[in-house]
Write a protein that holds these residues in place. Structure first.
Motif, PDB file in Angstrom:
ATOM      1  N   PRO A 146       0.744  -1.219  -0.080  1.00 25.72           N
ATOM      2  CA  PRO A 146      -0.040   0.105  -0.013  1.00 25.72           C
ATOM      3  C   PRO A 146       0.873   1.049   0.008  1.00 25.72           C
ATOM      4  CG  PRO A 146      -0.727  -1.417   1.623  1.00 25.72           C
ATOM      5  CD  PRO A 146       0.642  -1.947   0.959  1.00 25.72           C
ATOM      6  N   GLU A 147       0.475   2.344  -0.586  1.00 26.84           N
ATOM      7  CA  GLU A 147       1.028   3.758  -0.608  1.00 26.84           C
ATOM      8  C   GLU A 147       1.987   4.021   0.907  1.00 26.84           C
ATOM      9  OE1 GLU A 147       0.234   8.454  -1.498  1.00 26.84           O
ATOM     10  OE2 GLU A 147      -1.129   7.087  -2.156  1.00 26.84           O
ATOM     11  N   GLY A 148       2.972   4.268   0.590  1.00 24.98           N
ATOM     12  CA  GLY A 148       3.826   4.605   1.725  1.00 24.98           C
ATOM     13  C   GLY A 148       4.537   3.414   2.605  1.00 24.98           C
ATOM     14  N   GLY A 149       3.975   2.077   2.197  1.00 26.10           N
ATOM     15  CA  GLY A 149       4.552   0.969   2.616  1.00 26.10           C
ATOM     16  C   GLY A 149       6.165   0.831   2.223  1.00 26.10           C
ATOM     17  N   ARG A 150       6.850   0.184   3.007  1.00 26.50           N
ATOM     18  CA  ARG A 150       8.367   0.096   2.967  1.00 26.50           C
ATOM     19  C   ARG A 150       8.498  -1.364   2.926  1.00 26.50           C
ATOM     20  NH1 ARG A 150      11.063   4.702   4.194  1.00 26.50           N
ATOM     21  NH2 ARG A 150      12.795   3.713   3.635  1.00 26.50           N
ATOM     22  N   PHE A 151       9.533  -2.010   2.146  1.00 24.47           N
ATOM     23  CA  PHE A 151       9.954  -3.321   1.955  1.00 24.47           C
ATOM     24  C   PHE A 151      11.565  -3.413   2.665  1.00 24.47           C
ATOM     25  CE2 PHE A 151      12.224  -6.664   0.249  1.00 24.47           C
ATOM     26  CZ  PHE A 151      11.545  -7.855   0.584  1.00 24.47           C
ATOM     27  N   LEU A 152      11.958  -4.285   3.611  1.00 21.61           N
ATOM     28  CA  LEU A 152      13.173  -4.406   4.153  1.00 21.61           C
ATOM     29  C   LEU A 152      13.478  -5.804   3.806  1.00 21.61           C
ATOM     30  CD1 LEU A 152      14.881  -3.025   5.700  1.00 21.61           C
ATOM     31  CD2 LEU A 152      13.906  -3.513   7.818  1.00 21.61           C
ATOM     32  N   PRO A 153      14.351  -6.206   2.801  1.00 20.58           N
ATOM     33  CA  PRO A 153      14.776  -7.663   2.880  1.00 20.58           C
ATOM     34  C   PRO A 153      15.736  -8.415   4.036  1.00 20.58           C
ATOM     35  CG  PRO A 153      16.006  -6.081   1.477  1.00 20.58           C
ATOM     36  CD  PRO A 153      15.302  -5.270   2.361  1.00 20.58           C
ATOM     37  N   LYS A 154      15.320  -9.481   4.376  1.00 13.53           N
ATOM     38  CA  LYS A 154      16.043 -10.084   5.447  1.00 13.53           C
ATOM     39  C   LYS A 154      17.232 -10.923   4.776  1.00 13.53           C
ATOM     40  CE  LYS A 154      12.054 -12.212   7.921  1.00 13.53           C
ATOM     41  NZ  LYS A 154      11.209 -13.273   8.067  1.00 13.53           N
ATOM     42  N   PRO A 155      18.401 -10.751   5.576  1.00 12.76           N
ATOM     43  CA  PRO A 155      18.468 -10.444   6.802  1.00 12.76           C
ATOM     44  C   PRO A 155      18.398  -8.923   6.910  1.00 12.76           C
ATOM     45  CG  PRO A 155      20.437 -11.668   6.032  1.00 12.76           C
ATOM     46  CD  PRO A 155      19.615 -11.616   5.009  1.00 12.76           C
ATOM     47  N   TYR A 156      17.929  -8.519   7.851  1.00 10.08           N
ATOM     48  CA  TYR A 156      18.053  -7.024   8.222  1.00 10.08           C
ATOM     49  C   TYR A 156      18.838  -6.839   9.576  1.00 10.08           C
ATOM     50  CZ  TYR A 156      13.997  -8.213  10.508  1.00 10.08           C
ATOM     51  OH  TYR A 156      13.064  -9.032  11.458  1.00 10.08           O
ATOM     52  N   SER A 157      19.552  -5.619   9.515  1.00 14.77           N
ATOM     53  CA  SER A 157      20.152  -5.161  10.733  1.00 14.77           C
ATOM     54  C   SER A 157      19.450  -4.576  11.666  1.00 14.77           C
ATOM     55  CB  SER A 157      21.660  -4.533  10.537  1.00 14.77           C
ATOM     56  OG  SER A 157      21.447  -3.144  10.093  1.00 14.77           O
ATOM     57  N   PRO A 158      19.782  -4.478  13.105  1.00 19.17           N
ATOM     58  CA  PRO A 158      18.965  -3.720  13.830  1.00 19.17           C
ATOM     59  C   PRO A 158      19.022  -2.313  13.375  1.00 19.17           C
ATOM     60  CG  PRO A 158      20.364  -5.264  15.008  1.00 19.17           C
ATOM     61  CD  PRO A 158      20.629  -5.321  13.813  1.00 19.17           C
ATOM     62  N   ALA A 159      20.054  -1.752  12.806  1.00 22.67           N
ATOM     63  CA  ALA A 159      20.151  -0.271  12.666  1.00 22.67           C
ATOM     64  C   ALA A 159      19.432  -0.153  11.383  1.00 22.67           C
ATOM     65  CB  ALA A 159      21.647   0.013  12.052  1.00 22.67           C
ATOM     66  N   GLN A 160      18.958  -1.102  10.312  1.00 17.43           N
ATOM     67  CA  GLN A 160      18.382  -0.992   9.364  1.00 17.43           C
ATOM     68  C   GLN A 160      17.044  -0.896   9.629  1.00 17.43           C
ATOM     69  OE1 GLN A 160      19.648  -4.545   7.148  1.00 17.43           O
ATOM     70  NE2 GLN A 160      19.852  -3.244   5.380  1.00 17.43           N
ATOM     71  N   ILE A 161      16.363  -1.534  10.621  1.00 17.61           N
ATOM     72  CA  ILE A 161      15.145  -1.535  11.041  1.00 17.61           C
ATOM     73  C   ILE A 161      14.754  -0.455  11.682  1.00 17.61           C
ATOM     74  CG2 ILE A 161      15.429  -3.108  13.221  1.00 17.61           C
ATOM     75  CD1 ILE A 161      12.914  -4.557  12.512  1.00 17.61           C
ATOM     76  N   THR A 162      15.692   0.055  12.560  1.00 17.79           N
ATOM     77  CA  THR A 162      15.367   1.303  13.480  1.00 17.79           C
ATOM     78  C   THR A 162      15.484   2.695  12.513  1.00 17.79           C
ATOM     79  OG1 THR A 162      17.496   1.442  14.222  1.00 17.79           O
ATOM     80  CG2 THR A 162      16.170   0.022  15.722  1.00 17.79           C
ATOM     81  N   GLY A 163      16.231   2.551  11.520  1.00 15.07           N
ATOM     82  CA  GLY A 163      16.246   3.555  10.506  1.00 15.07           C
ATOM     83  C   GLY A 163      15.031   3.868   9.723  1.00 15.07           C
ATOM     84  N   VAL A 164      14.505   2.832   9.346  1.00 13.48           N
ATOM     85  CA  VAL A 164      13.179   2.729   8.569  1.00 13.48           C
ATOM     86  C   VAL A 164      12.222   3.144   9.453  1.00 13.48           C
ATOM     87  CG1 VAL A 164      11.430   1.456   7.409  1.00 13.48           C
ATOM     88  CG2 VAL A 164      13.829   1.060   6.931  1.00 13.48           C
ATOM     89  N   LEU A 165      12.094   2.731  10.777  1.00 11.73           N
ATOM     90  CA  LEU A 165      10.891   2.946  12.015  1.00 11.73           C
ATOM     91  C   LEU A 165      11.015   4.542  12.237  1.00 11.73           C
ATOM     92  CD1 LEU A 165      11.189  -0.138  14.337  1.00 11.73           C
ATOM     93  CD2 LEU A 165       9.032   0.868  12.957  1.00 11.73           C
ATOM     94  N   ARG A 166      12.219   5.095  12.299  1.00  8.10           N
ATOM     95  CA  ARG A 166      12.512   6.450  12.583  1.00  8.10           C
ATOM     96  C   ARG A 166      12.035   7.284  11.400  1.00  8.10           C
ATOM     97  NH1 ARG A 166      17.575   5.599  15.701  1.00  8.10           N
ATOM     98  NH2 ARG A 166      16.625   5.179  18.009  1.00  8.10           N
ATOM     99  N   GLU A 167      12.327   6.860  10.184  1.00 12.01           N
ATOM    100  CA  GLU A 167      11.901   7.646   8.915  1.00 12.01           C
ATOM    101  C   GLU A 167      10.456   7.819   9.010  1.00 12.01           C
ATOM    102  OE1 GLU A 167      13.091   6.386   5.002  1.00 12.01           O
ATOM    103  OE2 GLU A 167      15.165   6.103   5.837  1.00 12.01           O
ATOM    104  N   LEU A 168       9.552   6.664   9.127  1.00  7.50           N
ATOM    105  CA  LEU A 168       8.540   6.680   9.067  1.00  7.50           C
ATOM    106  C   LEU A 168       7.582   7.424  10.093  1.00  7.50           C
ATOM    107  CD1 LEU A 168       7.460   3.208   8.096  1.00  7.50           C
ATOM    108  CD2 LEU A 168       7.532   4.872   6.617  1.00  7.50           C
TER     109      LEU A 168
END
Length: 126
Positions: free
Chosen positions: A100-122
């Motif tokens: 859906p619009e505004g949704g983000r995709f994060l491929p596995k394996p992801y690092s804690p830094a990647q996940i928190t970076g996307v969360l903070r952006e959103l």
């Protein structure tokens, strides 16, 4: 100064693999978010119906149950439009146009830094 200022954004993690869910929960909590966990989309919908404070749904795409993560993302967008969506998979590559619009995709394996970076952006930039 009310209690509202102290509230942390709430992230619902939807992941059927226990260890992956635990790792994601630890990383997200360490970044200052409150975490709720669900093992599949059906449980996630129950949580979403019961709580009004969820900011982000972080879902695996491939899960057992009545719907996968992409169907869950569309259901969330339809019923709870303000909630942000992050989808992840180790097997599929999903383009953001599949979400859906505004949704983000994060491929596995992801690092804690990647996940928190996307969360903070959103949650901060969104």
């Amino acid at each position: 100064m009310g209690l509202v200022e102290a509230r942390r954004p709430v992230v619902l993690i939807v992941e059927d693999e226990f260890l992956l869910r635990m790792d994601a929960a630890e990383a997200i909590e360490a970044a200052g978010f409150e975490v709720i966990e669900a093992v599949n989309a059906d449980q996630a919908i129950e949580v979403l119906e019961a709580r009004r404070d969820i900011t982000v749904v972080f879902t695996d795409i491939q899960m057992p149950g009545s719907m996968d993560g992409l169907k869950l993302a569309r259901a969330v967008r339809g019923r709870w439009p303000p909630i942000k969506i992050i989808a992840t998979s180790g097997h599929l590559h999903v383009s953001e146009t599949d979400l859906p619009e505004g949704g983000r995709f994060l491929p596995k394996p992801y690092s804690p830094a990647q996940i928190t970076g996307v969360l903070r952006e959103l949650t901060i930039g969104g």
